[in-house]
Design a protein around this motif. Structure first.
Motif, PDB file in Angstrom:
ATOM      1  N   THR A 186       7.764  23.693  12.474  1.00  0.00           N
ATOM      2  CA  THR A 186       8.793  23.472  11.447  1.00  0.00           C
ATOM      3  C   THR A 186       8.952  22.005  11.073  1.00  0.00           C
ATOM      4  OG1 THR A 186      10.506  23.326  13.165  1.00  0.00           O
ATOM      5  CG2 THR A 186      10.064  25.498  12.215  1.00  0.00           C
ATOM      6  N   TYR A 187       8.034  21.163  11.536  1.00  0.00           N
ATOM      7  CA  TYR A 187       8.187  19.717  11.303  1.00  0.00           C
ATOM      8  C   TYR A 187       8.140  19.369   9.822  1.00  0.00           C
ATOM      9  CZ  TYR A 187       7.003  14.781  11.134  1.00  0.00           C
ATOM     10  OH  TYR A 187       6.987  13.448  10.830  1.00  0.00           O
ATOM     11  N   ASN A 188       7.204  19.945   9.074  1.00  0.00           N
ATOM     12  CA  ASN A 188       7.029  19.603   7.653  1.00  0.00           C
ATOM     13  C   ASN A 188       7.996  20.385   6.763  1.00  0.00           C
ATOM     14  OD1 ASN A 188       4.841  17.789   8.071  1.00  0.00           O
ATOM     15  ND2 ASN A 188       3.492  19.552   8.358  1.00  0.00           N
ATOM     16  N   SER A 189       9.260  20.308   7.085  1.00  0.00           N
ATOM     17  CA  SER A 189      10.281  21.003   6.310  1.00  0.00           C
ATOM     18  C   SER A 189      11.201  19.987   5.643  1.00  0.00           C
ATOM     19  CB  SER A 189      11.100  21.941   7.201  1.00  0.00           C
ATOM     20  OG  SER A 189      11.810  21.198   8.183  1.00  0.00           O
ATOM     21  N   GLU A 190      12.015  20.493   4.740  1.00  0.00           N
ATOM     22  CA  GLU A 190      12.956  19.615   4.047  1.00  0.00           C
ATOM     23  C   GLU A 190      13.961  19.010   5.010  1.00  0.00           C
ATOM     24  OE1 GLU A 190      16.182  19.880   0.353  1.00  0.00           O
ATOM     25  OE2 GLU A 190      14.756  21.509   0.716  1.00  0.00           O
ATOM     26  N   ARG A 191      14.268  19.739   6.067  1.00  0.00           N
ATOM     27  CA  ARG A 191      15.223  19.249   7.057  1.00  0.00           C
ATOM     28  C   ARG A 191      14.715  17.973   7.728  1.00  0.00           C
ATOM     29  NH1 ARG A 191      17.587  22.947  12.054  1.00  0.00           N
ATOM     30  NH2 ARG A 191      19.057  21.399  12.859  1.00  0.00           N
ATOM     31  N   THR A 192      13.409  17.903   7.958  1.00  0.00           N
ATOM     32  CA  THR A 192      12.823  16.702   8.557  1.00  0.00           C
ATOM     33  C   THR A 192      12.995  15.496   7.653  1.00  0.00           C
ATOM     34  OG1 THR A 192      11.178  18.057   9.714  1.00  0.00           O
ATOM     35  CG2 THR A 192      10.713  15.707   9.505  1.00  0.00           C
ATOM     36  N   ALA A 193      12.812  15.683   6.344  1.00  0.00           N
ATOM     37  CA  ALA A 193      12.976  14.584   5.393  1.00  0.00           C
ATOM     38  C   ALA A 193      14.418  14.077   5.392  1.00  0.00           C
ATOM     39  CB  ALA A 193      12.568  15.035   3.996  1.00  0.00           C
ATOM     40  N   TYR A 242       0.451   0.678  14.150  1.00  0.00           N
ATOM     41  CA  TYR A 242       1.114   1.782  13.454  1.00  0.00           C
ATOM     42  C   TYR A 242       0.592   2.035  12.044  1.00  0.00           C
ATOM     43  CZ  TYR A 242       4.495   1.509  17.244  1.00  0.00           C
ATOM     44  OH  TYR A 242       5.079   1.510  18.473  1.00  0.00           O
ATOM     45  N   ALA A 243      -0.011   1.046  11.411  1.00  0.00           N
ATOM     46  CA  ALA A 243      -0.437   1.208  10.018  1.00  0.00           C
ATOM     47  C   ALA A 243      -1.947   1.230   9.863  1.00  0.00           C
ATOM     48  CB  ALA A 243       0.163   0.094   9.162  1.00  0.00           C
ATOM     49  N   VAL A 298       0.834  -1.206   0.000  1.00  0.00           N
ATOM     50  CA  VAL A 298       0.000   0.000   0.000  1.00  0.00           C
ATOM     51  C   VAL A 298       0.865   1.251   0.000  1.00  0.00           C
ATOM     52  CG1 VAL A 298      -1.600   1.354   1.408  1.00  0.00           C
ATOM     53  CG2 VAL A 298      -2.018  -1.077   1.047  1.00  0.00           C
ATOM     54  N   ILE A 299       1.890   1.275   0.849  1.00  0.00           N
ATOM     55  CA  ILE A 299       2.764   2.452   0.927  1.00  0.00           C
ATOM     56  C   ILE A 299       3.578   2.603  -0.356  1.00  0.00           C
ATOM     57  CG2 ILE A 299       4.728   3.468   2.165  1.00  0.00           C
ATOM     58  CD1 ILE A 299       3.646   2.291   4.723  1.00  0.00           C
ATOM     59  N   TRP A 300       4.026   1.503  -0.928  1.00  0.00           N
ATOM     60  CA  TRP A 300       4.839   1.551  -2.143  1.00  0.00           C
ATOM     61  C   TRP A 300       4.039   2.066  -3.338  1.00  0.00           C
ATOM     62  CZ3 TRP A 300       9.891   0.968  -3.410  1.00  0.00           C
ATOM     63  CH2 TRP A 300      10.198   0.763  -4.755  1.00  0.00           C
ATOM     64  N   GLN A 301       2.779   1.658  -3.441  1.00  0.00           N
ATOM     65  CA  GLN A 301       1.976   1.999  -4.619  1.00  0.00           C
ATOM     66  C   GLN A 301       1.285   3.361  -4.516  1.00  0.00           C
ATOM     67  OE1 GLN A 301      -0.767  -1.206  -5.437  1.00  0.00           O
ATOM     68  NE2 GLN A 301       0.737  -2.292  -6.690  1.00  0.00           N
ATOM     69  N   PHE A 355       5.252   8.057   7.052  1.00  0.00           N
ATOM     70  CA  PHE A 355       4.911   6.852   6.301  1.00  0.00           C
ATOM     71  C   PHE A 355       6.166   6.086   5.870  1.00  0.00           C
ATOM     72  CE2 PHE A 355       1.283   9.749   5.499  1.00  0.00           C
ATOM     73  CZ  PHE A 355       0.316   9.007   6.160  1.00  0.00           C
ATOM     74  N   LEU A 356       7.260   6.790   5.640  1.00  0.00           N
ATOM     75  CA  LEU A 356       8.517   6.105   5.335  1.00  0.00           C
ATOM     76  C   LEU A 356       8.964   5.254   6.522  1.00  0.00           C
ATOM     77  CD1 LEU A 356      10.525   8.927   3.497  1.00  0.00           C
ATOM     78  CD2 LEU A 356       9.338   6.969   2.481  1.00  0.00           C
ATOM     79  N   LEU A 357       8.792   5.774   7.728  1.00  0.00           N
ATOM     80  CA  LEU A 357       9.180   5.026   8.927  1.00  0.00           C
ATOM     81  C   LEU A 357       8.243   3.849   9.162  1.00  0.00           C
ATOM     82  CD1 LEU A 357      10.080   8.009  11.274  1.00  0.00           C
ATOM     83  CD2 LEU A 357      11.654   6.473  10.091  1.00  0.00           C
ATOM     84  N   ILE A 358       6.950   4.059   8.919  1.00  0.00           N
ATOM     85  CA  ILE A 358       6.003   2.943   9.029  1.00  0.00           C
ATOM     86  C   ILE A 358       6.326   1.880   7.974  1.00  0.00           C
ATOM     87  CG2 ILE A 358       3.589   2.279   8.758  1.00  0.00           C
ATOM     88  CD1 ILE A 358       2.793   4.950   9.938  1.00  0.00           C
ATOM     89  N   GLY A 359       6.702   2.330   6.775  1.00  0.00           N
ATOM     90  CA  GLY A 359       7.103   1.383   5.734  1.00  0.00           C
ATOM     91  C   GLY A 359       8.361   0.624   6.116  1.00  0.00           C
TER      92      GLY A 359
END
Length: 310
Positions: free
Chosen positions: A122-129, A277-278, A43-46, A55-59
């Motif tokens: 500031t969580y949804n920033s590029e630094r978080t990624a 978690y999912a 589901v996460i991949w598609q 979602f990357l961490l859940i994946g």
């Protein structure tokens, strides 16, 4: 007869090929783990919309548990059909690396949840990624190193006296894994305590601004959110703590029954992880409905996010 058990115990060549019921339980658990987490990974991949750090961490957690389930199934196959030392080392290494990645992913998710609350603006920033990708690289690299130890010679095949409760892992090897788990659990406990404080503080501020009473739905959902965090941590401890403590105090001379009785509940953590978690996540629920029936029920699409979803 060799008393070491769990992963890596093969039937003797001089005896009829008998299947240990506990190995069947481990193989069944592995099959359930693999199927359940394969659905989350798919589901996460598609779904391109599920590319946020959370979602990357859940994946990552789902992928680790998927590999752990496959490792348990492969171990059963190798133990009763191939019966090879090389296959034994590879399957044990895969299981160690996968379960290590699973535990590390749980810690990474805890860190991400803490940061998302502490640095909400500031969580949804590029630094978080960038930070998330760094955590993923580190946790999988470390897990791979731990899984390669038995394959690269850190095993007890040449000297049975050094075996732990899980052959072919040495006593020192499993002690390092157990102590590392206890340290990670302590860190997760501290982070969840801080998360609870932040959630309660935010709820109190909102209540004061809107003159909410303690019996309002907002207070109830906030208390439910804190209870959810307690359930998450309690489930994690209940699954892994018995095996962790037992592996520290026991060795290969202890009865195999004790190892199986503590190892099987540890595998159940990988069964529970997708549920916690999912499948509880609103966005993943929508993606699952789209995959299964091509539509999203109104009750799912319109459900508001509450503190219990933390």
């Amino acid at each position: 007869m060799d008393n070491s058990t769990g992963l890596g115990t093969f039937p003797s060549d001089s005896l009829p090929l008998l299947v240990n019921p506990w190995d069947i339980v481990l193989c069944s658990s592995g099959t359930l783990i693999a199927c359940e987490n394969a659905l989350v990974v798919l589901v996460i991949w598609q779904n391109p919309a599920l590319r946020a750090p959370m979602f990357l961490l859940i994946g990552s957690l789902a992928l680790a548990d998927l590999l752990a389930g496959l490792g348990l199934v492969l171990h059963f196959t190798c133990a009763y059909f191939l019966r090879s030392d090389s296959a034994q080392l590879l399957t044990v290494g895969l299981v160690v690396a996968s379960f290590s990645a699973s535990v590390f992913s749980l810690l990474a998710i805890t860190i991400d949840r803490y940061l998302s609350l502490y640095y909400a603006l500031t969580y949804n920033s590029e630094r978080t990624a960038v930070f998330t990708y760094t955590m993923l690289v580190l946790l999988w690299s470390l897990s791979l190193c731990l899984g390669l130890l038995p394959v690269t010679g850190v095993n007890c095949l040449a000297e049975e006296a050094t075996c732990s409760v899980v052959r072919p892992l040495t006593k020192n090897n499993i002690a390092v894994l157990s102590v590392s788990f206890l340290l990670l659990f302590g860190l997760m406990l501290q982070l969840y305590v801080q998360i609870c404080k932040i959630v309660m503080r935010h709820a109190q501020q909102i209540a004061l601004q809107h003159h909410f009473l303690a019996a309002t739905p907002h207070y109830v959902t906030t208390r439910k959110g804190v209870s959810t965090l307690a359930i998450i941590l309690g489930t994690f401890a209940a699954c892994w703590m018995p095996f962790t403590v037992y592996s520290l105090i026991a060795d290969y001379t202890y009865p195999p029954l004790y190892t199986y009785a503590t190892l099987v509940p540890a595998t159940y953590n990988s069964v529970i992880n997708p549920v916690i978690y999912a499948f509880r996540n609103q966005e993943i629920q929508k993606a699952l409905w789209l995959v299964c029936c091509g539509c999203i029920p109104a009750s799912v699409a319109l459900r508001a996010r509450t503190p219990s979803d933390v």
